[in-house]
Design a protein around this motif. Structure first.
Motif, PDB file in Angstrom:
ATOM      1  N   VAL A  25       0.865  -1.181   0.000  1.00  0.00           N
ATOM      2  CA  VAL A  25       0.000   0.000   0.000  1.00  0.00           C
ATOM      3  C   VAL A  25       0.901   1.231   0.000  1.00  0.00           C
ATOM      4  O   VAL A  25       1.782   1.363   0.854  1.00  0.00           O
ATOM      5  N   VAL A  26       0.696   2.137  -0.949  1.00  0.00           N
ATOM      6  CA  VAL A  26       1.594   3.283  -1.090  1.00  0.00           C
ATOM      7  C   VAL A  26       0.972   4.611  -0.666  1.00  0.00           C
ATOM      8  O   VAL A  26       1.615   5.657  -0.787  1.00  0.00           O
ATOM      9  N   ASN A  27      -0.262   4.582  -0.158  1.00  0.00           N
ATOM     10  CA  ASN A  27      -0.905   5.856   0.182  1.00  0.00           C
ATOM     11  C   ASN A  27      -1.452   5.905   1.604  1.00  0.00           C
ATOM     12  O   ASN A  27      -2.363   6.674   1.901  1.00  0.00           O
ATOM     13  N   ARG A  28      -0.866   5.112   2.520  1.00  0.00           N
ATOM     14  CA  ARG A  28      -1.278   5.155   3.925  1.00  0.00           C
ATOM     15  C   ARG A  28      -0.095   5.622   4.773  1.00  0.00           C
ATOM     16  O   ARG A  28       0.654   4.829   5.321  1.00  0.00           O
ATOM     17  N   ARG A  29       0.092   6.915   4.839  1.00  0.00           N
ATOM     18  CA  ARG A  29       1.243   7.466   5.546  1.00  0.00           C
ATOM     19  C   ARG A  29       1.155   7.178   7.037  1.00  0.00           C
ATOM     20  O   ARG A  29       0.100   7.309   7.647  1.00  0.00           O
ATOM     21  N   LEU A  30       2.285   6.773   7.612  1.00  0.00           N
ATOM     22  CA  LEU A  30       2.375   6.536   9.058  1.00  0.00           C
ATOM     23  C   LEU A  30       3.065   7.711   9.726  1.00  0.00           C
ATOM     24  O   LEU A  30       4.139   8.137   9.294  1.00  0.00           O
ATOM     25  N   SER A  31       2.462   8.232  10.772  1.00  0.00           N
ATOM     26  CA  SER A  31       3.128   9.287  11.544  1.00  0.00           C
ATOM     27  C   SER A  31       3.923   8.700  12.702  1.00  0.00           C
ATOM     28  O   SER A  31       4.864   9.308  13.200  1.00  0.00           O
ATOM     29  N   GLN A  32       3.535   7.504  13.128  1.00  0.00           N
ATOM     30  CA  GLN A  32       4.242   6.806  14.202  1.00  0.00           C
ATOM     31  C   GLN A  32       4.475   5.356  13.805  1.00  0.00           C
ATOM     32  O   GLN A  32       3.545   4.717  13.289  1.00  0.00           O
ATOM     33  N   PRO A  33       5.661   4.810  13.998  1.00  0.00           N
ATOM     34  CA  PRO A  33       6.832   5.505  14.522  1.00  0.00           C
ATOM     35  C   PRO A  33       7.411   6.467  13.492  1.00  0.00           C
ATOM     36  O   PRO A  33       7.239   6.263  12.292  1.00  0.00           O
ATOM     37  N   ALA A  34       8.094   7.497  13.967  1.00  0.00           N
ATOM     38  CA  ALA A  34       8.787   8.399  13.062  1.00  0.00           C
ATOM     39  C   ALA A  34       9.961   7.660  12.432  1.00  0.00           C
ATOM     40  O   ALA A  34      10.503   6.715  13.004  1.00  0.00           O
ATOM     41  N   PHE A  35      10.353   8.086  11.251  1.00  0.00           N
ATOM     42  CA  PHE A  35      11.454   7.437  10.550  1.00  0.00           C
ATOM     43  C   PHE A  35      12.722   7.436  11.412  1.00  0.00           C
ATOM     44  O   PHE A  35      13.407   6.415  11.523  1.00  0.00           O
ATOM     45  N   ASP A  36      13.013   8.566  12.056  1.00  0.00           N
ATOM     46  CA  ASP A  36      14.206   8.655  12.909  1.00  0.00           C
ATOM     47  C   ASP A  36      14.131   7.656  14.059  1.00  0.00           C
ATOM     48  O   ASP A  36      15.129   6.998  14.391  1.00  0.00           O
ATOM     49  N   ASP A  37      12.952   7.547  14.671  1.00  0.00           N
ATOM     50  CA  ASP A  37      12.787   6.629  15.801  1.00  0.00           C
ATOM     51  C   ASP A  37      12.960   5.181  15.354  1.00  0.00           C
ATOM     52  O   ASP A  37      13.538   4.361  16.074  1.00  0.00           O
ATOM     53  N   LEU A  38      12.458   4.876  14.169  1.00  0.00           N
ATOM     54  CA  LEU A  38      12.593   3.520  13.655  1.00  0.00           C
ATOM     55  C   LEU A  38      14.063   3.170  13.434  1.00  0.00           C
ATOM     56  O   LEU A  38      14.514   2.067  13.773  1.00  0.00           O
ATOM     57  N   LEU A  39      14.818   4.111  12.890  1.00  0.00           N
ATOM     58  CA  LEU A  39      16.248   3.863  12.686  1.00  0.00           C
ATOM     59  C   LEU A  39      16.966   3.672  14.014  1.00  0.00           C
ATOM     60  O   LEU A  39      17.868   2.824  14.130  1.00  0.00           O
ATOM     61  N   LEU A  40      16.566   4.422  15.031  1.00  0.00           N
ATOM     62  CA  LEU A  40      17.166   4.252  16.353  1.00  0.00           C
ATOM     63  C   LEU A  40      16.872   2.859  16.903  1.00  0.00           C
ATOM     64  O   LEU A  40      17.748   2.207  17.475  1.00  0.00           O
ATOM     65  N   GLN A  41      15.635   2.397  16.729  1.00  0.00           N
ATOM     66  CA  GLN A  41      15.272   1.057  17.189  1.00  0.00           C
ATOM     67  C   GLN A  41      16.098  -0.021  16.487  1.00  0.00           C
ATOM     68  O   GLN A  41      16.418  -1.050  17.073  1.00  0.00           O
ATOM     69  N   LEU A  42      16.447   0.247  15.242  1.00  0.00           N
ATOM     70  CA  LEU A  42      17.224  -0.712  14.462  1.00  0.00           C
ATOM     71  C   LEU A  42      18.733  -0.511  14.617  1.00  0.00           C
ATOM     72  O   LEU A  42      19.519  -1.221  13.981  1.00  0.00           O
TER      73      LEU A  42
END
Length: 200
Positions: A54-71
């Motif tokens: 699905v290319v049109n369901r934007r997620l606000s959480q988690p933020a991209f930065d937060d996801l990278l931190l988790q990884l």
């Protein structure tokens, strides 16, 4: 990117597999989780079914930065960010990067001549470092169908329309406008969509 005459709506899927095309939700799905969804089909065969993002369901959480931190992906903050979407209900905690095919790595799958799909961390590391593919979208989860299921949903239940994919729809940031843009690609006015589906 997949190219096709904009007036064409594909109906014979055994002769024209859906790989590299868009599925555009019709009003038949208005009461479901797929209401107004636009799904890019990454793989499709009559024997194995289909898988898409699905290319049109934007997620606000988690933020991209937060996801990278988790990884544990450096640097923090990243030098580059990409859009994060809810890619579908299957494996909703697994990340998939839909991207232009100017980047390739272990686990990359070519969808068509212009688009690939990668599920490894290497691509996120490159994006965080400021490089990676020209265009990219990070999706959590994906959509999938068993063999014959998507064909039935299209032909018998009028649930989906098939449209050509464009760079703007796949990677553009106007997520709320992608549904209408996908319909415009097959010359369908959303205001006339209900009777169109009813007569399909």
């Amino acid at each position: 990117m997949a190219s096709a005459p904009t007036e064409t709506i594909y109906t014979n899927f055994r002769d024209a597999p859906l790989t590299g095309r868009l599925l555009v939700a019709t009003p038949a799905l208005s009461d479901s989780d797929f209401a107004r969804s636009v799904i890019y089909i990454c793989a499709h065969s009559t024997e194995d079914g289909a898988m898409g993002i699905v290319v049109n369901r934007r997620l606000s959480q988690p933020a991209f930065d937060d996801l990278l931190l988790q990884l544990d992906i450096a640097p923090a903050p990243p030098r580059r960010r990409v859009s994060l979407c809810a890619g579908g209900p299957v494996e909703s905690m697994r990340g998939f990067v839909l991207h232009s095919s100017d980047w390739s790595g272990d686990g990359s799958m070519t969808v068509d001549e212009g688009v690939s799909l990668t599920a490894s961390l290497d691509i996120l590391k490159d994006i965080a470092a400021g490089s990676g593919p020209r265009d990219a979208l990070l999706a959590l989860g994906h959509a999938s169908w068993a063999a014959g299921q998507i064909e039935e949903e299209i032909a018998r239940h009028s649930a989906w329309l098939v449209a050509p994919a464009t760079r703007d729809i796949l990677f553009g940031v106007d997520h709320t406008g992608k549904w209408r843009k996908a319909l415009a690609g097959i010359n369908i006015d959303p205001l006339r969509l209900a009777p169109f589906v009813g007569n399909a």
